[in-house]
Design a protein around this motif. Structure first.
Motif, PDB file in Angstrom:
ATOM      1  N   VAL A 285       0.842  -1.198   0.000  1.00 52.89           N
ATOM      2  CA  VAL A 285       0.000   0.000   0.000  1.00 52.89           C
ATOM      3  C   VAL A 285       0.872   1.241   0.000  1.00 52.89           C
ATOM      4  CG1 VAL A 285      -1.644   1.347   1.371  1.00 52.89           C
ATOM      5  CG2 VAL A 285      -2.000  -1.091   1.051  1.00 52.89           C
ATOM      6  N   ARG A 286       1.955   1.234   0.748  1.00 51.50           N
ATOM      7  CA  ARG A 286       2.876   2.370   0.798  1.00 51.50           C
ATOM      8  C   ARG A 286       3.489   2.608  -0.584  1.00 51.50           C
ATOM      9  NH1 ARG A 286       6.364   0.643   4.601  1.00 51.50           N
ATOM     10  NH2 ARG A 286       4.802   1.067   6.176  1.00 51.50           N
ATOM     11  N   ARG A 287       3.913   1.526  -1.252  1.00 50.95           N
ATOM     12  CA  ARG A 287       4.471   1.656  -2.598  1.00 50.95           C
ATOM     13  C   ARG A 287       3.427   2.176  -3.571  1.00 50.95           C
ATOM     14  NH1 ARG A 287       6.481  -2.329  -5.985  1.00 50.95           N
ATOM     15  NH2 ARG A 287       5.226  -3.894  -4.992  1.00 50.95           N
ATOM     16  N   PHE A 288       2.179   1.685  -3.435  1.00 51.97           N
ATOM     17  CA  PHE A 288       1.100   2.120  -4.316  1.00 51.97           C
ATOM     18  C   PHE A 288       0.837   3.613  -4.149  1.00 51.97           C
ATOM     19  CE2 PHE A 288      -3.448   2.956  -4.966  1.00 51.97           C
ATOM     20  CZ  PHE A 288      -3.529   2.642  -6.307  1.00 51.97           C
ATOM     21  N   ARG A 289       0.767   4.078  -2.924  1.00 51.15           N
ATOM     22  CA  ARG A 289       0.532   5.501  -2.670  1.00 51.15           C
ATOM     23  C   ARG A 289       1.639   6.357  -3.276  1.00 51.15           C
ATOM     24  NH1 ARG A 289      -1.384   5.201   3.562  1.00 51.15           N
ATOM     25  NH2 ARG A 289      -3.548   4.668   3.162  1.00 51.15           N
ATOM     26  N   LYS A 290       2.869   5.886  -3.147  1.00 51.93           N
ATOM     27  CA  LYS A 290       4.001   6.624  -3.703  1.00 51.93           C
ATOM     28  C   LYS A 290       3.917   6.670  -5.230  1.00 51.93           C
ATOM     29  CE  LYS A 290       7.736   6.310  -1.380  1.00 51.93           C
ATOM     30  NZ  LYS A 290       9.011   5.909  -0.776  1.00 51.93           N
ATOM     31  N   LEU A 291       3.543   5.550  -5.846  1.00 48.51           N
ATOM     32  CA  LEU A 291       3.405   5.508  -7.299  1.00 48.51           C
ATOM     33  C   LEU A 291       2.304   6.461  -7.774  1.00 48.51           C
ATOM     34  CD1 LEU A 291       3.702   1.684  -8.031  1.00 48.51           C
ATOM     35  CD2 LEU A 291       5.248   3.463  -8.819  1.00 48.51           C
ATOM     36  N   VAL A 292       1.179   6.475  -7.066  1.00 45.11           N
ATOM     37  CA  VAL A 292       0.072   7.353  -7.433  1.00 45.11           C
ATOM     38  C   VAL A 292       0.497   8.805  -7.292  1.00 45.11           C
ATOM     39  CG1 VAL A 292      -2.214   8.145  -6.711  1.00 45.11           C
ATOM     40  CG2 VAL A 292      -1.761   5.713  -6.956  1.00 45.11           C
ATOM     41  N   GLU A 293       1.213   9.115  -6.218  1.00 44.94           N
ATOM     42  CA  GLU A 293       1.662  10.486  -5.989  1.00 44.94           C
ATOM     43  C   GLU A 293       2.609  10.933  -7.099  1.00 44.94           C
ATOM     44  OE1 GLU A 293       1.265  13.894  -3.995  1.00 44.94           O
ATOM     45  OE2 GLU A 293       0.465  12.033  -3.185  1.00 44.94           O
ATOM     46  N   HIS A 294       3.540  10.086  -7.483  1.00 40.98           N
ATOM     47  CA  HIS A 294       4.518  10.448  -8.507  1.00 40.98           C
ATOM     48  C   HIS A 294       3.899  10.534  -9.897  1.00 40.98           C
ATOM     49  CE1 HIS A 294       8.072  10.636  -6.073  1.00 40.98           C
ATOM     50  NE2 HIS A 294       7.820   9.457  -5.553  1.00 40.98           N
ATOM     51  N   SER A 295       2.834   9.783 -10.139  1.00 44.41           N
ATOM     52  CA  SER A 295       2.222   9.804 -11.466  1.00 44.41           C
ATOM     53  C   SER A 295       1.343  11.031 -11.678  1.00 44.41           C
ATOM     54  CB  SER A 295       1.392   8.541 -11.688  1.00 44.41           C
ATOM     55  OG  SER A 295       0.258   8.557 -10.855  1.00 44.41           O
ATOM     56  N   GLY A 296       0.985  11.729 -10.601  1.00 37.72           N
ATOM     57  CA  GLY A 296       0.193  12.943 -10.713  1.00 37.72           C
ATOM     58  C   GLY A 296      -1.304  12.697 -10.766  1.00 37.72           C
ATOM     59  N   ILE A 297      -1.740  11.482 -10.502  1.00 39.11           N
ATOM     60  CA  ILE A 297      -3.164  11.153 -10.557  1.00 39.11           C
ATOM     61  C   ILE A 297      -3.932  11.920  -9.491  1.00 39.11           C
ATOM     62  CG2 ILE A 297      -4.850   9.309 -10.200  1.00 39.11           C
ATOM     63  CD1 ILE A 297      -2.819   7.399 -11.454  1.00 39.11           C
ATOM     64  N   LYS A 298      -3.377  11.984  -8.296  1.00 38.32           N
ATOM     65  CA  LYS A 298      -4.047  12.670  -7.193  1.00 38.32           C
ATOM     66  C   LYS A 298      -4.227  14.159  -7.499  1.00 38.32           C
ATOM     67  CE  LYS A 298      -3.500  12.118  -2.293  1.00 38.32           C
ATOM     68  NZ  LYS A 298      -2.589  11.788  -1.228  1.00 38.32           N
ATOM     69  N   LYS A 299      -3.188  14.769  -8.023  1.00 41.80           N
ATOM     70  CA  LYS A 299      -3.243  16.189  -8.363  1.00 41.80           C
ATOM     71  C   LYS A 299      -4.293  16.439  -9.440  1.00 41.80           C
ATOM     72  CE  LYS A 299      -0.105  19.906  -9.674  1.00 41.80           C
ATOM     73  NZ  LYS A 299       1.254  20.238 -10.057  1.00 41.80           N
ATOM     74  N   GLU A 300      -4.332  15.566 -10.429  1.00 38.57           N
ATOM     75  CA  GLU A 300      -5.308  15.689 -11.509  1.00 38.57           C
ATOM     76  C   GLU A 300      -6.731  15.528 -10.984  1.00 38.57           C
ATOM     77  OE1 GLU A 300      -6.436  16.234 -15.517  1.00 38.57           O
ATOM     78  OE2 GLU A 300      -4.495  16.488 -14.528  1.00 38.57           O
ATOM     79  N   MET A 301      -6.939  14.604 -10.059  1.00 34.64           N
ATOM     80  CA  MET A 301      -8.267  14.404  -9.479  1.00 34.64           C
ATOM     81  C   MET A 301      -8.722  15.646  -8.730  1.00 34.64           C
ATOM     82  SD  MET A 301      -8.202  10.482  -8.112  1.00 34.64           S
ATOM     83  CE  MET A 301      -9.493  10.827  -6.955  1.00 34.64           C
ATOM     84  N   ARG A 302      -7.826  16.243  -7.959  1.00 33.79           N
ATOM     85  CA  ARG A 302      -8.181  17.453  -7.221  1.00 33.79           C
ATOM     86  C   ARG A 302      -8.510  18.586  -8.185  1.00 33.79           C
ATOM     87  NH1 ARG A 302      -3.476  16.970  -4.096  1.00 33.79           N
ATOM     88  NH2 ARG A 302      -3.821  15.467  -2.454  1.00 33.79           N
ATOM     89  N   ARG A 303      -7.757  18.665  -9.274  1.00 35.66           N
ATOM     90  CA  ARG A 303      -7.981  19.730 -10.241  1.00 35.66           C
ATOM     91  C   ARG A 303      -9.336  19.573 -10.926  1.00 35.66           C
ATOM     92  NH1 ARG A 303      -7.330  21.116 -15.437  1.00 35.66           N
ATOM     93  NH2 ARG A 303      -6.721  19.057 -16.142  1.00 35.66           N
ATOM     94  N   ARG A 304      -9.757  18.357 -11.182  1.00 33.59           N
ATOM     95  CA  ARG A 304     -11.010  18.106 -11.885  1.00 33.59           C
ATOM     96  C   ARG A 304     -12.211  17.934 -10.960  1.00 33.59           C
ATOM     97  NH1 ARG A 304     -10.474  15.202 -17.240  1.00 33.59           N
ATOM     98  NH2 ARG A 304      -8.354  15.636 -17.905  1.00 33.59           N
ATOM     99  N   GLU A 305     -11.997  18.088  -9.666  1.00 30.96           N
ATOM    100  CA  GLU A 305     -13.078  17.865  -8.711  1.00 30.96           C
ATOM    101  C   GLU A 305     -14.244  18.830  -8.958  1.00 30.96           C
ATOM    102  OE1 GLU A 305     -13.553  17.241  -3.903  1.00 30.96           O
ATOM    103  OE2 GLU A 305     -11.687  18.008  -4.734  1.00 30.96           O
ATOM    104  N   PHE A 306     -13.932  20.087  -9.245  1.00 32.85           N
ATOM    105  CA  PHE A 306     -14.942  21.093  -9.522  1.00 32.85           C
ATOM    106  C   PHE A 306     -14.626  21.741 -10.860  1.00 32.85           C
ATOM    107  CE2 PHE A 306     -14.411  21.021  -4.895  1.00 32.85           C
ATOM    108  CZ  PHE A 306     -15.684  20.604  -4.539  1.00 32.85           C
ATOM    109  N   TYR A 307     -15.673  22.186 -11.549  1.00 30.35           N
ATOM    110  CA  TYR A 307     -15.482  22.853 -12.829  1.00 30.35           C
ATOM    111  C   TYR A 307     -14.828  24.200 -12.594  1.00 30.35           C
ATOM    112  CZ  TYR A 307     -16.368  25.223 -17.191  1.00 30.35           C
ATOM    113  OH  TYR A 307     -16.214  25.922 -18.353  1.00 30.35           O
ATOM    114  N   GLU A 308     -13.841  24.496 -13.395  1.00 32.68           N
ATOM    115  CA  GLU A 308     -13.176  25.789 -13.314  1.00 32.68           C
ATOM    116  C   GLU A 308     -13.373  26.496 -14.648  1.00 32.68           C
ATOM    117  OE1 GLU A 308      -8.946  27.511 -11.764  1.00 32.68           O
ATOM    118  OE2 GLU A 308      -8.918  25.698 -12.979  1.00 32.68           O
ATOM    119  N   LYS A 309     -13.915  27.708 -14.571  1.00 32.16           N
ATOM    120  CA  LYS A 309     -14.144  28.466 -15.797  1.00 32.16           C
ATOM    121  C   LYS A 309     -12.802  28.772 -16.458  1.00 32.16           C
ATOM    122  CE  LYS A 309     -16.534  32.117 -15.062  1.00 32.16           C
ATOM    123  NZ  LYS A 309     -17.318  33.260 -14.531  1.00 32.16           N
TER     124      LYS A 309
END
Length: 64
Positions: free
Chosen positions: A16-40
């Motif tokens: 799980v620790r390795r998975f979290r690190k991989l997700v963090e480095h791939s930028g998936i989390k950042k992209e999810m936060r960015r797309r959470e709400f519509y931005e004009k």
């Protein structure tokens, strides 16, 4: 897409620790936060201009 294979004798916590690190480095989390709400488009342009201004200010401080 992030893929994770369990290593021999690897605990679930380590995987799980390795998975979290991989997700963090791939930028998936950042992209999810960015797309959470519509931005004009005007808001995104304003945000980018503000980031560019801050970068320029920091660069000036380092040079000056």
């Amino acid at each position: 897409m992030v893929k994770l294979r369990l290593r021999d004798n690897e605990s679930i916590q380590d995987a799980v620790r390795r998975f979290r690190k991989l997700v963090e480095h791939s930028g998936i989390k950042k992209e999810m936060r960015r797309r959470e709400f519509y931005e004009k488009p005007s808001e995104s342009k304003r945000r980018e201009r503000r980031r560019a201004r801050n970068r320029a200010r920091v660069n000036q401080m380092h040079l000056g």
